[in-house]
Design a protein around this motif. Structure first.
Motif, PDB file in Angstrom:
ATOM      1  N   LEU A 278       0.779  -1.199   0.189  1.00 42.17           N
ATOM      2  CA  LEU A 278      -0.057  -0.056   0.023  1.00 42.17           C
ATOM      3  C   LEU A 278       0.765   1.319  -0.007  1.00 42.17           C
ATOM      4  O   LEU A 278       0.746   2.041  -0.788  1.00 42.17           O
ATOM      5  N   GLY A 279       1.761   1.231   0.716  1.00 41.91           N
ATOM      6  CA  GLY A 279       2.726   2.303   0.719  1.00 41.91           C
ATOM      7  C   GLY A 279       3.338   2.759  -0.558  1.00 41.91           C
ATOM      8  O   GLY A 279       3.589   4.143  -0.907  1.00 41.91           O
ATOM      9  N   TYR A 280       3.910   1.753  -1.243  1.00 44.23           N
ATOM     10  CA  TYR A 280       4.454   2.080  -2.583  1.00 44.23           C
ATOM     11  C   TYR A 280       3.317   2.465  -3.874  1.00 44.23           C
ATOM     12  O   TYR A 280       3.507   3.211  -4.359  1.00 44.23           O
ATOM     13  N   VAL A 281       2.020   1.836  -3.590  1.00 41.11           N
ATOM     14  CA  VAL A 281       1.058   2.160  -4.412  1.00 41.11           C
ATOM     15  C   VAL A 281       0.757   3.592  -4.396  1.00 41.11           C
ATOM     16  O   VAL A 281       0.626   4.395  -5.173  1.00 41.11           O
ATOM     17  N   GLU A 282       0.430   4.079  -2.767  1.00 38.66           N
ATOM     18  CA  GLU A 282       0.097   5.325  -2.927  1.00 38.66           C
ATOM     19  C   GLU A 282       1.395   6.390  -3.238  1.00 38.66           C
ATOM     20  O   GLU A 282       1.118   7.381  -3.777  1.00 38.66           O
ATOM     21  N   LEU A 283       2.484   5.940  -2.923  1.00 42.26           N
ATOM     22  CA  LEU A 283       3.686   6.740  -3.214  1.00 42.26           C
ATOM     23  C   LEU A 283       3.697   7.007  -4.832  1.00 42.26           C
ATOM     24  O   LEU A 283       3.916   8.206  -5.271  1.00 42.26           O
ATOM     25  N   CYS A 284       3.514   5.811  -5.653  1.00 44.52           N
ATOM     26  CA  CYS A 284       3.635   6.030  -7.088  1.00 44.52           C
ATOM     27  C   CYS A 284       2.254   6.716  -7.574  1.00 44.52           C
ATOM     28  O   CYS A 284       2.307   7.413  -8.581  1.00 44.52           O
ATOM     29  N   ALA A 285       1.189   6.662  -6.920  1.00 39.25           N
ATOM     30  CA  ALA A 285      -0.148   7.361  -7.433  1.00 39.25           C
ATOM     31  C   ALA A 285       0.066   8.699  -7.071  1.00 39.25           C
ATOM     32  O   ALA A 285      -0.509   9.488  -7.860  1.00 39.25           O
ATOM     33  N   GLY A 286       0.693   9.071  -5.941  1.00 36.29           N
ATOM     34  CA  GLY A 286       0.974  10.547  -5.827  1.00 36.29           C
ATOM     35  C   GLY A 286      -0.090  11.316  -5.366  1.00 36.29           C
ATOM     36  O   GLY A 286      -0.264  12.693  -5.643  1.00 36.29           O
ATOM     37  N   ASN A 287      -1.186  10.775  -5.070  1.00 34.01           N
ATOM     38  CA  ASN A 287      -2.376  11.679  -4.365  1.00 34.01           C
ATOM     39  C   ASN A 287      -2.767  10.997  -3.146  1.00 34.01           C
ATOM     40  O   ASN A 287      -2.238   9.629  -2.719  1.00 34.01           O
ATOM     41  N   ALA A 288      -3.687  11.551  -2.592  1.00 31.33           N
ATOM     42  CA  ALA A 288      -4.132  10.993  -1.359  1.00 31.33           C
ATOM     43  C   ALA A 288      -5.462  10.366  -1.194  1.00 31.33           C
ATOM     44  O   ALA A 288      -6.362  10.349  -0.308  1.00 31.33           O
ATOM     45  N   ASP A 289      -5.494   9.624  -2.445  1.00 33.47           N
ATOM     46  CA  ASP A 289      -6.881   8.748  -2.494  1.00 33.47           C
ATOM     47  C   ASP A 289      -7.090   7.530  -1.772  1.00 33.47           C
ATOM     48  O   ASP A 289      -5.831   6.847  -1.650  1.00 33.47           O
ATOM     49  N   THR A 290      -7.823   7.410  -0.851  1.00 33.04           N
ATOM     50  CA  THR A 290      -8.162   6.250  -0.041  1.00 33.04           C
ATOM     51  C   THR A 290      -8.417   5.092  -0.478  1.00 33.04           C
ATOM     52  O   THR A 290      -8.741   4.393   0.263  1.00 33.04           O
ATOM     53  N   LYS A 291      -9.066   5.222  -1.965  1.00 28.40           N
ATOM     54  CA  LYS A 291      -9.576   3.754  -2.548  1.00 28.40           C
ATOM     55  C   LYS A 291      -8.419   2.791  -2.414  1.00 28.40           C
ATOM     56  O   LYS A 291      -9.095   1.568  -2.078  1.00 28.40           O
ATOM     57  N   PHE A 292      -7.341   3.012  -2.302  1.00 25.87           N
ATOM     58  CA  PHE A 292      -6.308   1.838  -2.326  1.00 25.87           C
ATOM     59  C   PHE A 292      -6.581   0.909  -0.871  1.00 25.87           C
ATOM     60  O   PHE A 292      -6.274  -0.077  -0.840  1.00 25.87           O
TER      61      PHE A 292
END
Length: 955
Positions: A278-292
């Protein structure tokens, strides 16, 4: 209609809708002047004519932006004014204005009833809105009075009553908790009074009360014990775990604690991998989207980008290692405690307690042993989901090798953790590897084709001691380790022999992580395989152009290399200087270093083989697929060399058997299985399956920079030598790798490897014959020799002591050929086997040309046959001084044919049957020339019939 509205705006008129708030349309209508009324009466009444006048108005008059009509009309005036034209134009404008005015007036009158009706509706709506406003104001005022008088007062009373009841209950609970706090004092008093039943009853009541009020933080200390147990799953601390286990032992819940512990380990694995990914996915997404955060772990893995794949995999393995290490240390703690309790002898008073303790220890031991496999299975499933969540087919080779290395290290951890073979991980990484390798190999074949088509077949200078083990790609072969163990393990374990015997759990028990050094580990050594300007030293570079006859400039090691090439064995100590001097005639490379002959493309193929073997070494299940692709690299290189330099339609007519049946079979197999003939423009009418074509590569084309038709360069001999000998060198490297490949190959597939080596690799040197034959066929003018022989008189009556001129001309050609070979060798080393093949071809062609020339003779006497023998002996004597090739090829072929002239009828018939190597024409000529000397016409007919019988099966 739109145009009329636009024009009305320009004239300051309003539309009917816009004039609702103003006067009525009749009041707003401007009264035309007398002149305007006259013009209105004169204008046509026909609506169609009126519309045509309006349509004739220029578009610019209807534009919405600011437009000066006067300025526009003045700019349109011609340089020379004509009064009549101006008046006509003015009348036109007036007619247009009148038409517009009339149209406007009609529109106003047409919309008058609608205007009046709409005005009445607006007035009614205004009245209704005013009434609604008064009603809303009164309603709000009355609601405000109701709120103040009833709602706030009544609901306030209810709220206060509820709060009072809650506080009363809380006060009762607080009094009970206060009593619990003082229970220990009361228990001590009751024990002193020896009121044991009362003390037990009080304890039970306290336990019941504690269970009832556990939702209060002061009662929650028992639940905190379970939380403390869960903390040991990620970071095991001996003192902390000892306290937790002691607490559970006092509570008599040792087995319950172990069940809870395994549940916490399972939960720790899930939470750990989820948080890392999750940390890497959110880092790569570059936004604060909570759907992940709401995704399943398997779906989350599909959002990892290629750039973050390896760092995330490494961190994932590091985190899982910490969990497994904690479990390993937990088992160690229980084993050590069991040993301590086993050594201590329980006394009689603790016998009953000891029995219960034995049962607990046995349960804990079995539970921990069973948990090993369960936890490793959970780890495999989590890593499998991560591996298969990303398509790795487009990864760089080095990145994919890193992935294989990390997974290989993880499988080693699993083997040490619970003895598992990690079938789940092996299957998942095999799927990714086969998919990746298929795409990678396809790209490499296309890349190889591009290299071959741009290859100028110049020598790539490498040192004489060059070996494939010096290349980075083959460094792994020098490491003594099991193929199932990753290269990184060997690099780490080679730090010291003592550490090499330790397992990973022993080595990293207190600190460190087996996955920390993975990314940083790189080969720091640099390759040192290239020689400066192709020579080992300046001294050798100078010696290349020195005379052959001097032995002083030939180093001893070069003489030894020569003898090795000549015999293939260790040189004898008794080889004399004269022997070496005599052997140097055909060796054009004595003064050059015996560095391997190879090209940049050859080096690239060797590096590719090393990369393929690295992958195969790490992942044995795909060994056969990799070796099959390795064989295709060699096949394509061999086919390219043959296509560029060896394909010629003159082979069959030469009768020399230049291409063996084995080589021909190999070339046909490569063409059918690997070469896409449709892409090459051949067999355009045949369309194979698309899937089969996807596995094939178009046939390569020789670079236009390579010229093979120039006689000055011996028809591209230098390029032919570099190409052919680089193939031979490549075959030698494959031979050296055979034993290693054989150990990798599955037992059921080993026949494929043996067939590849026996039918393909071993045929590389056989390409020398067809490739160098083209040079030999063109380097010497055999046709000129035939013409000169045709001019010789052979029916002489006396023995001649002087040979014919054509022999000297032929020898001159050979001397020139020898000289040009030496010139080519200044640029490219010509190995002894190559020069031998060249000389063999030239001599065979010359001898067959001699026989063909002798077969063209119409009349010949015994003295003429003697002259033929004299010519041939002169040719042999001079030829032996030019080459050390022994025996002279096809020497008996010429001598036998000359001597056949003296045979009797019976011997001649036997000769014809036994010597099928001669053509029908040559045999027939032999019979015809003997006619009249010692063979009559009847015998001639009989012999010609025998020749015809031999030729008939061929037809």
């Amino acid at each position: 209609m739109q145009k009329i509205k636009s024009l009305m705006a320009r004239q300051g008129l309003k539309s009917p809708q816009e004039s609702m708030a103003d006067l009525s349309p009749v009041e707003n209508l401007r009264i035309p002047s007398k002149e305007e009324l006259r013009e209105l009466r004169e204008q046509p009444i026909d609506p169609q004519a009126e519309q045509e006048i309006i349509d004739s108005i220029e578009e610019v008059y209807f534009s919405n932006d600011s437009f000066d009509m006067v300025q526009h009309e003045l700019e349109k005036l011609p340089p020379e004014l004509n009064l009549q034209e101006l008046e006509e134009y003015r009348d036109k404008l007036k007619r247009q204005q009148a038409a517009v005015s009339k149209k406007v007036a009609d529109l106003i009158l047409e919309k008058q009833p609608a205007y009046v009706k709409e005005l009445e509706r607006v007035t009614a709506l205004q009245t209704n809105l005013q009434l609604a406003a008064v009603i809303c104001t009164n309603a709000r005022r009355q609601l405000s009075v109701a709120k103040e008088g009833f709602t706030e007062a009544s609901l306030g009373l209810l709220a206060n009553q509820r709060r009072r009841q809650l506080l009363t209950g809380l006060l009762k609970s607080l009094r009970t908790i206060k009593t619990l706090q003082r229970t220990d004092v009361r228990l001590s008093e009751m024990l002193e009074e020896e009121d044991y039943p009362g003390a037990i009853q009080l304890c039970l009541e306290c336990q019941k009360a504690a269970s009832t009020f556990k939702h209060y933080s002061c009662i929650r200390y028992v639940e905190q014990l379970d939380v403390a147990l869960s903390k040991t799953c990620k970071h095991f601390d001996v003192s902390h775990y000892t306290k937790v286990q002691l607490a559970y032992t006092l509570l008599g819940k040792t087995q319950t604690a172990m069940d809870q512990l395994h549940m916490h380990f399972t939960q720790a694995i899930h939470n750990t991998v989820f948080q890392v990914v999750l940390g890497y996915v959110e880092l790569c997404a570059g936004n604060a989207d909570t759907k992940f955060q709401k995704m399943q772990y398997k779906d989350l893995c599909t959002h990892i980008t290629p750039d973050s794949y390896i760092p995330c995999l490494t961190d994932l393995c590091k985190a899982l290692w910490e969990v497994m290490l904690s479990y390993h240390r937990t088992m160690q703690w229980h084993e050590e405690r069991d040993k301590e309790e086993a050594t201590s002898t329980p006394d009689d008073s603790a016998a009953a307690e000891s029995d219960e303790s034995v049962v607990d220890r046995s349960y804990v031991k079995k539970k921990l042993e069973h948990g090993l496999t369960r936890i490793w299975q959970d780890v495999q499933l989590k890593v499998k989901a991560y591996i298969l969540g990303t398509d790795m087919s487009n990864f760089k080779y080095d990145d994919f090798i890193v992935v294989l290395d990390v997974i290989s290290r993880l499988m080693q951890v699993g083997e040490e953790f619970c003895g598992s073979k990690s079938e789940v991980l092996q299957e998942s990484i095999k799927r990714q590897s086969v998919n990746y390798f298929k795409n990678y190999h396809r790209a490499r074949l296309e890349e190889l084709r591009m290299f071959l088509e741009n290859e100028t077949w110049e020598l790539c200078p490498v040192k004489s001691n060059f070996n494939i083990a010096q290349l980075h790609e083959f460094k792994f072969m020098g490491q003594c380790r099991s193929p199932s163990v990753s290269p990184n393990r060997q690099a780490v374990s080679s730090a010291s022999p003592a550490e090499e015997e330790l397992s990973l759990f022993q080595r990293y028990l207190q600190e460190g992580n087996p996955f920390e050094m993975h990314i940083e580990h790189k080969e720091e050594e640099t390759e040192d395989v290239l020689a400066s300007n192709g020579y080992e030293s300046d001294e050798l570079e100078k010696s290349v152009y020195q005379d052959y006859d001097s032995d002083s400039d030939v180093p001893e090691e070069l003489k030894q290399d020569y003898v090795d090439e000549q015999t293939g064995d260790v040189p004898l100590k008794s080889v004399s200087r004269e022997t070496i001097r005599s052997r140097k005639k055909s060796d054009y490379s004595l003064n050059k270093t015996n560095a391997p002959i190879l090209t940049n493309t050859t080096l690239n193929v060797i590096r590719l083989v090393g990369k393929y073997m690295q992958m195969m070494n790490i992942l044995k299940p795909i060994a056969f697929d990799v070796i099959h692709c390795v064989s295709q690299l060699f096949d394509y290189y061999l086919y390219a060399v043959y296509t560029f330099f060896g394909r010629n339609d003159m082979y069959e007519s030469s009768g020399l058997g230049l291409i063996s049946s084995r080589l021909r079979t190999t070339l046909n197999r490569i063409q059918e299985s690997l070469i896409d003939m449709e892409a090459a423009g051949e067999n355009a009418g045949v369309h194979g399956p698309a899937e089969d074509r996807k596995e094939k590569v178009p046939s390569p084309h020789l670079s236009q920079l390579v010229v093979l038709t120039n006689s000055g360069t011996l028809y591209g001999l230098a390029q032919r030598v570099v190409a052919t000998e680089s193939l031979v060198f490549l075959a030698e490297q494959f031979e050296s790798l055979q034993s290693h490949l054989d150990t990798m190959m599955p037992a059921a597939k080993k026949p494929f490897l043996q067939q590849f080596y026996s039918q393909t690799v071993s045929t590389a040197s056989e390409l020398r014959k067809p490739i160098y034959w083209i040079v030999a066929a063109k380097a010497i003018d055999y046709e000129q020799m035939l013409l000169m022989m045709a001019g010789v008189k052979w029916d002489i009556r006396e023995i001649m002591s002087q040979h014919n001129v054509y022999v000297d001309v032929l020898l001159k050609e050979f001397e020139q050929f020898n000289k040009r070979l030496g010139e080519v060798s200044r640029h490219v080393r010509i190995p002894l086997p190559v020069s031998n093949v060249l000389w063999e071809h030239c001599i065979r062609l010359a001898n067959r040309t001699l026989v063909e020339g002798y077969a063209n003779v119409k009349k010949c006497s015994n003295e003429g046959r003697a002259l033929m023998q004299l010519d041939f002996q002169q040719f042999l004597m001079k030829l032996e001084k030019l080459t050390d090739l022994r025996p002279i090829p096809d020497k008996e072929f010429v001598e036998t044919y000359i001597k056949a002239y003296y045979l009797t009828e019976n011997d001649m018939e036997q000769f014809i049957k036994n010597h099928r190597e001669y053509s029908m024409k040559q045999l027939a000529n032999l019979v015809n020339v003997c006619l009249g000397s010692h063979i009559n016409k009847k015998a001639r007919q009989k012999l010609l019939a025998a020749i015809d019988d031999i030729d008939r099966p061929k037809r």
